[in-house]
Design a protein around this motif. Sequence first.
Motif, PDB file in Angstrom:
ATOM      1  N   LEU A  97       1.767  72.830  18.526  1.00 56.71           N
ATOM      2  CA  LEU A  97       1.557  74.274  18.622  1.00 56.71           C
ATOM      3  C   LEU A  97       2.215  74.854  19.870  1.00 56.71           C
ATOM      4  O   LEU A  97       2.860  75.904  19.813  1.00 56.71           O
ATOM      5  CB  LEU A  97       0.062  74.597  18.613  1.00 56.71           C
ATOM      6  CG  LEU A  97      -0.651  74.450  17.277  1.00 56.71           C
ATOM      7  CD1 LEU A  97      -2.163  74.405  17.490  1.00 56.71           C
ATOM      8  CD2 LEU A  97      -0.263  75.572  16.333  1.00 56.71           C
ATOM      9  N   LEU A  98       2.049  74.164  20.995  1.00 58.33           N
ATOM     10  CA  LEU A  98       2.643  74.656  22.235  1.00 58.33           C
ATOM     11  C   LEU A  98       4.166  74.598  22.175  1.00 58.33           C
ATOM     12  O   LEU A  98       4.843  75.508  22.669  1.00 58.33           O
ATOM     13  CB  LEU A  98       2.117  73.866  23.436  1.00 58.33           C
ATOM     14  CG  LEU A  98       0.646  74.095  23.784  1.00 58.33           C
ATOM     15  CD1 LEU A  98       0.202  73.157  24.904  1.00 58.33           C
ATOM     16  CD2 LEU A  98       0.389  75.557  24.161  1.00 58.33           C
ATOM     17  N   LEU A  99       4.720  73.556  21.566  1.00 62.57           N
ATOM     18  CA  LEU A  99       6.174  73.476  21.392  1.00 62.57           C
ATOM     19  C   LEU A  99       6.682  74.613  20.514  1.00 62.57           C
ATOM     20  O   LEU A  99       7.680  75.260  20.836  1.00 62.57           O
ATOM     21  CB  LEU A  99       6.575  72.130  20.778  1.00 62.57           C
ATOM     22  CG  LEU A  99       6.739  70.972  21.750  1.00 62.57           C
ATOM     23  CD1 LEU A  99       6.840  69.649  20.990  1.00 62.57           C
ATOM     24  CD2 LEU A  99       7.957  71.175  22.633  1.00 62.57           C
ATOM     25  N   ALA A 112       1.755  75.885  29.734  1.00 65.72           N
ATOM     26  CA  ALA A 112       0.720  74.965  29.248  1.00 65.72           C
ATOM     27  C   ALA A 112       1.334  73.641  28.812  1.00 65.72           C
ATOM     28  O   ALA A 112       0.746  72.572  29.013  1.00 65.72           O
ATOM     29  CB  ALA A 112      -0.050  75.611  28.102  1.00 65.72           C
ATOM     30  N   LEU A 113       2.510  73.700  28.207  1.00 66.04           N
ATOM     31  CA  LEU A 113       3.202  72.485  27.779  1.00 66.04           C
ATOM     32  C   LEU A 113       3.613  71.652  28.998  1.00 66.04           C
ATOM     33  O   LEU A 113       3.454  70.419  29.003  1.00 66.04           O
ATOM     34  CB  LEU A 113       4.420  72.858  26.938  1.00 66.04           C
ATOM     35  CG  LEU A 113       5.063  71.790  26.077  1.00 66.04           C
ATOM     36  CD1 LEU A 113       4.059  71.093  25.174  1.00 66.04           C
ATOM     37  CD2 LEU A 113       6.165  72.416  25.239  1.00 66.04           C
ATOM     38  N   GLY A 114       4.108  72.319  30.045  1.00 71.33           N
ATOM     39  CA  GLY A 114       4.423  71.610  31.287  1.00 71.33           C
ATOM     40  C   GLY A 114       3.198  70.908  31.838  1.00 71.33           C
ATOM     41  O   GLY A 114       3.244  69.739  32.235  1.00 71.33           O
ATOM     42  N   SER A 115       2.064  71.592  31.815  1.00 75.05           N
ATOM     43  CA  SER A 115       0.813  71.019  32.298  1.00 75.05           C
ATOM     44  C   SER A 115       0.369  69.848  31.417  1.00 75.05           C
ATOM     45  O   SER A 115      -0.115  68.831  31.922  1.00 75.05           O
ATOM     46  CB  SER A 115      -0.269  72.101  32.330  1.00 75.05           C
ATOM     47  OG  SER A 115      -1.482  71.572  32.786  1.00 75.05           O
ATOM     48  N   ALA A 135       7.769  67.902  31.796  1.00 75.39           N
ATOM     49  CA  ALA A 135       6.896  68.838  32.518  1.00 75.39           C
ATOM     50  C   ALA A 135       7.727  69.796  33.360  1.00 75.39           C
ATOM     51  O   ALA A 135       7.535  71.014  33.300  1.00 75.39           O
ATOM     52  CB  ALA A 135       5.903  68.073  33.390  1.00 75.39           C
ATOM     53  N   LEU A 136       8.649  69.253  34.122  1.00 76.17           N
ATOM     54  CA  LEU A 136       9.495  70.075  34.979  1.00 76.17           C
ATOM     55  C   LEU A 136      10.335  71.051  34.146  1.00 76.17           C
ATOM     56  O   LEU A 136      10.453  72.240  34.489  1.00 76.17           O
ATOM     57  CB  LEU A 136      10.402  69.184  35.834  1.00 76.17           C
ATOM     58  CG  LEU A 136      11.348  69.920  36.788  1.00 76.17           C
ATOM     59  CD1 LEU A 136      10.546  70.736  37.805  1.00 76.17           C
ATOM     60  CD2 LEU A 136      12.255  68.908  37.502  1.00 76.17           C
TER      61      LEU A 136
END
Length: 142
Positions: A97-99, A112-115, A135-136
């Motif tokens: 979902l975040l992607l 949020a995806l990085g986190s 993440a970066l």
Amino acid sequence: MYPSQPIFSSSAGLVRAMNSVGCMYVRGIGVAVNPETASMWFTRSAEDSDPEGMYHLATLMDDRITKTKNRLLTHRSGRDETYRTSVVRTMREIERLLLDASNLGHAGAMNALGSLYEHADAVGTAGVTRDSTKALYWYQKS
């Protein structure tokens, strides 16, 4: 806006209204707090390709599974494989979902995806593996 306006609009299929109704149920604005009903509205919004709905559904799922995930990571016993499978499936759905929302340009989902990648466990016990490069990338993109 009165609570009936977004509910009426969401019933008419307006995705932003669906997302707004989900938020109302998460926060208890004009309605009783009801995470299951919020999830239903966020799901409908996400299914109609609304990145805001995808993001809110992912964060609601993450809030609901955090205690479960922590218990899984703490106890790591093989006695409850069904439980582990459920956590892994949910974490992978949150990642998807975040992607999807990130690829549609949603900055909050990118963060949020990085986190998610930064704070995942190193071996992927809960379905998502720590990856500082990803993440970066998502932090910078957000």
